[in-house]
Scaffold this motif. Structure first.
Motif, PDB file in Angstrom:
ATOM      1  N   TYR A   1       0.832  -1.200   0.000  1.00 43.18           N
ATOM      2  CA  TYR A   1       0.000   0.000   0.000  1.00 43.18           C
ATOM      3  C   TYR A   1       0.871   1.256   0.000  1.00 43.18           C
ATOM      4  O   TYR A   1       0.621   2.207  -0.744  1.00 43.18           O
ATOM      5  CB  TYR A   1      -0.941  -0.001   1.205  1.00 43.18           C
ATOM      6  N   GLN A   2       1.911   1.245   0.831  1.00 41.64           N
ATOM      7  CA  GLN A   2       2.816   2.402   0.871  1.00 41.64           C
ATOM      8  C   GLN A   2       3.443   2.649  -0.500  1.00 41.64           C
ATOM      9  O   GLN A   2       3.575   3.785  -0.931  1.00 41.64           O
ATOM     10  CB  GLN A   2       3.906   2.202   1.918  1.00 41.64           C
ATOM     11  N   GLY A   3       3.782   1.546  -1.187  1.00 42.50           N
ATOM     12  CA  GLY A   3       4.312   1.669  -2.543  1.00 42.50           C
ATOM     13  C   GLY A   3       3.315   2.369  -3.460  1.00 42.50           C
ATOM     14  O   GLY A   3       3.682   3.244  -4.244  1.00 42.50           O
ATOM     15  N   SER A   4       2.033   1.995  -3.322  1.00 38.66           N
ATOM     16  CA  SER A   4       1.008   2.597  -4.175  1.00 38.66           C
ATOM     17  C   SER A   4       0.889   4.091  -3.889  1.00 38.66           C
ATOM     18  O   SER A   4       0.643   4.887  -4.798  1.00 38.66           O
ATOM     19  CB  SER A   4      -0.340   1.895  -3.965  1.00 38.66           C
ATOM     20  N   GLN A   5       1.081   4.479  -2.627  1.00 41.89           N
ATOM     21  CA  GLN A   5       0.983   5.898  -2.284  1.00 41.89           C
ATOM     22  C   GLN A   5       2.175   6.680  -2.834  1.00 41.89           C
ATOM     23  O   GLN A   5       2.060   7.876  -3.133  1.00 41.89           O
ATOM     24  CB  GLN A   5       0.857   6.075  -0.773  1.00 41.89           C
TER      25      GLN A   5
END
Lengths: 301, 379
Positions: B61-65
């Motif tokens: 998720y952090q990667g997507s952000q």
């Protein structure tokens, strides 16, 4: 080998406790004539309620009470629906379970990975040093010690008290209660709520004493195991206690063997608790149904 | 009987609903259509768990952000708790309906659904995280991953140095190749500094069942294991049990030193941002097909920037151990944790001396190396 037996039995108590609380709760509801498939949901809200309040207040005991309240509150939904609205018990119970799942994943996100104080093992002085039994029974957390009293207490209460008699009558011959001026609906509703509260305690024990974490869906079907257990224990609290430990042992066997490097079929071991349930249900067959509370039999047939 | 029928209908309803949803409109791929992902207005990410699990899904998720930060005009659509079945295809299709032409399916088990969606939408680039496409790779699909076992090998060195009993513990979910590689690499790392170190394995058959994890940790500790690591999506239970017993923790997925202030050694964690961003950039530019991402893309210390990085050290790791790990990390730039000779549990040489296997070979390892205790579940 004996060492393995001790480890499995210790694990049986450790892992069976949460199931036992839920199954005793289900026993109360079913003895009053109501099946609550929402038990899994009550366990979940109890697990989250217990963990969250322990995190917020710093006291796992406050968490335990909160878990009981949360479990009871969710069961109240089931009680209102099936007792007063006369809705289908199976459909309502499943819906209540999903309600619990949804609510806890919504409100639980903030507590995933959060630290909270929990119940740690407190060896009982003297008893903990008794060979074999000491390790199996007396090196657990305080909630587990409470559970030792819960089943005998429920057995005694159902058998020997006026309240127990009223509850059983609500499950066997509700009309009799009517004749004597009692309201069976009220008794059933109270039984369902009390059962949910016990399931909530089971959930709180799972989160704050066993796993020391909250995670959505963490009960992983233990509430359903509890419901099955009540049926094959023929609605008797002491058999429910034994059955819970049997399930606990089935769950503890795989890690105990694996940690010793034994080669075994993992998938067969995972299926073991459920195979045991099926086997017992098959052996008992209709005999269990004959043991069922009268009013409950109407729900099943 | 009527009640039972009601129950049966209720239980089967979701199944019917699911199967109805997946008989979507499949269109045959047409030649000469727009390159997959080109000028997409949105990018979709599906995760198998919640975005805040302190683990695998949170990292993704952090990667997507970070993608959202790198491309402010791009809408980033995310979906949590997407199961590894046909429901995943439904979720991806709804993202495509919202304008996403780049889809990240971030769980191992999302591959089948991802390939299905890719086949239905030739203009959409679908990349899957962690699995391998074994057949021919379609022009609009690919898989990517870091070489997770490299930092796990380094963490194994810390574990091998720290253990007093020579017994290490590994709690894992399923015997998928990624996990098998990790367990083997952990043991090989430990062995490299402590030849007698053994790794005891316990599987929980679930990515997250804290109850089973508690039982696994309790039994490993009882057997004298004094360093525990894991491959689970939720990690708090095992770490807390290990810390409470006064033993050492090697982390996975996230820096969890906060819940193991005393026993934390090190661990491995994801840093997906740069890789995600580059994949999105490639697809937006219209050059996805034929790029390195239109393949089973693996990146490690040998080939570039590994998205799997080592976690910070805990207080009990001494300078000699850190130096040992630094040396090994340098070595991995030209070698591999699985550089021969590698023997399996029966003592048979599986990778001969002098051979440095490539990443795809390593991802096909289906045996435990010598020193790992426990056997792989057979179906």
């Amino acid at each position: 080998m004996s060492d393995l037996v001790v480890d499995v039995l210790t694990g049986a108590v450790r892992g069976g406790t949460a199931i036992m609380f839920a199954a005793l709760g289900e026993t109360i509801a079913e003895r009053a004539g109501v099946v609550n498939l929402g038990t899994e949901g009550s366990m979940l809200v109890g697990a989250l309620g217990g963990y969250a309040l322990a995190a917020e207040t710093g006291s796992p005991w406050v968490g335990l009470v909160a878990g009981a309240l949360a479990g009871g509150l969710l069961a109240l939904v089931h009680a209102v629906m099936v007792v007063w609205r006369r809705s289908d018990q199976f459909a309502t119970g499943l819906t209540v379970m999903f309600l619990g799942l949804g609510l806890t994943s919504l409100f639980g996100a903030a507590y995933v990975g959060r630290a909270a104080p929990g119940f740690d093992p407190v060896p009982v002085p003297l008893l903990a040093d008794v060979p074999v039994l000491g390790e199996i029974l007396f090196q657990h957390d305080p909630v587990t010690y409470l559970s030792f009293a819960a089943a005998p207490l429920l057995w005694w209460w159902l058998r020997s008290t006026r309240g127990g008699l009223l509850l059983r009558t609500a499950g066997e011959r509700a009309d009799v209660l009517h004749v004597h001026g009692y309201r069976p609906g009220l008794i059933r509703g109270a039984a369902v709520v009390a059962g949910g509260a016990l399931a909530g305690i089971g959930g709180a024990q799972l989160a704050t004493a066993y796993a020391h974490a909250w995670f959505e869906g963490m009960t992983a079907g233990r509430g359903f195991i509890a419901v099955a257990l009540v049926i094959f224990a023929a609605w008797r609290p002491l058999w429910v206690m034994a059955g819970s430990y049997l399930f606990g042992a089935a769950l503890a066997l795989a890690p105990a063997l694996q940690a010793r490097g034994e080669s075994l079929n993992q998938f067969a071991l995972d299926a073991l608790p459920f195979l045991i349930t099926l086997a017992i249900l098959a052996i008992l067959g209709r005999r269990t149904l004959r043991a069922a509370p009268e009013e409950l039999r109407r729900v099943f047939t | 009987m009527r009640k039972l029928t009601t129950l049966a209908v209720l239980l089967t309803l979701p199944l019917i609903a699911c199967s109805a949803n997946t008989t979507g409109t499949a269109t045959a791929p047409t030649a000469g259509s727009t390159p997959p992902g080109k000028d997409s207005a949105a990018v979709g990410f599906i995760f198998v768990g919640p975005k805040d699990d302190f683990g695998y899904n949170q990292a993704a998720y952090q990667g997507s952000q970070e993608v959202a930060k790198a491309f402010p005009n791009l809408e980033v659509i995310t979906a949590e708790n997407v199961p590894e079945d046909d429901n995943a295809a439904r979720v991806m299709n709804s993202m495509i309906a919202k304008g996403a032409k780049i889809i990240f399916a971030t769980s191992y088990g999302h591959l089948d659904a991802a390939l299905k969606v890719a086949a239905e939408h030739p203009d959409v680039a679908v990349v899957q995280q962690g699995n391998l496409i074994t057949a021919a790779v379609p022009p609009n699909a690919g898989t990517f991953f870091g070489t997770v076992y490299e930092p796990v090998y380094l963490a194994g060195i810390a574990a091998g140095k720290a253990t007093k009993t020579g017994k290490l513990g590994y709690v894992y979910a399923f015997p998928i190749t990624q996990t098998i590689d990790n367990i083997n690499a952990f043991e090989l790392g430990a062995q490299s500094v402590n030849p007698d170190a053994q790794t005891f394995t316990v599987s929980t058959s679930s990515w997250c069942d804290p109850g089973k994890q508690a039982e696994a940790a309790a039994n490993l500790l009882k057997q004298g294991v004094d360093v525990i690591t894991q491959h689970q999506d939720c990690t708090a239970t095992v770490i807390k049990a290990t810390e409470a017993a006064g033993k050492f923790t090697v982390g996975y997925h996230a820096d969890a030193s906060a819940i193991a202030p005393k026993g934390w050694l090190t661990g491995s964690q994801w840093n997906w941002g740069p890789l995600y961003t580059d994949i999105v950039k490639t697809a937006l530019g219209g050059t996805f097909t034929g790029s390195k991402y239109n393949d089973n893309f693996r990146v490690g210390y040998r080939t570039g920037e590994n998205p799997f990085v080592q976690s910070p050290y805990g207080p009990l790791v001494d300078d000699a151990t850190k130096a040992e790990i630094d040396k090994a990390r340098e070595l991995l730039k030209t070698s591999s944790p699985f550089a021969g000779p590698i023997k399996d549990q029966e003592g048979k040489v599986r990778i001969p001396e002098g051979t440095v296997p490539d990443y795809t070979t390593i991802e096909k390892i289906d045996y435990f190396v010598a020193g790992v205790v426990g056997s792989l579940p057979k179906s």
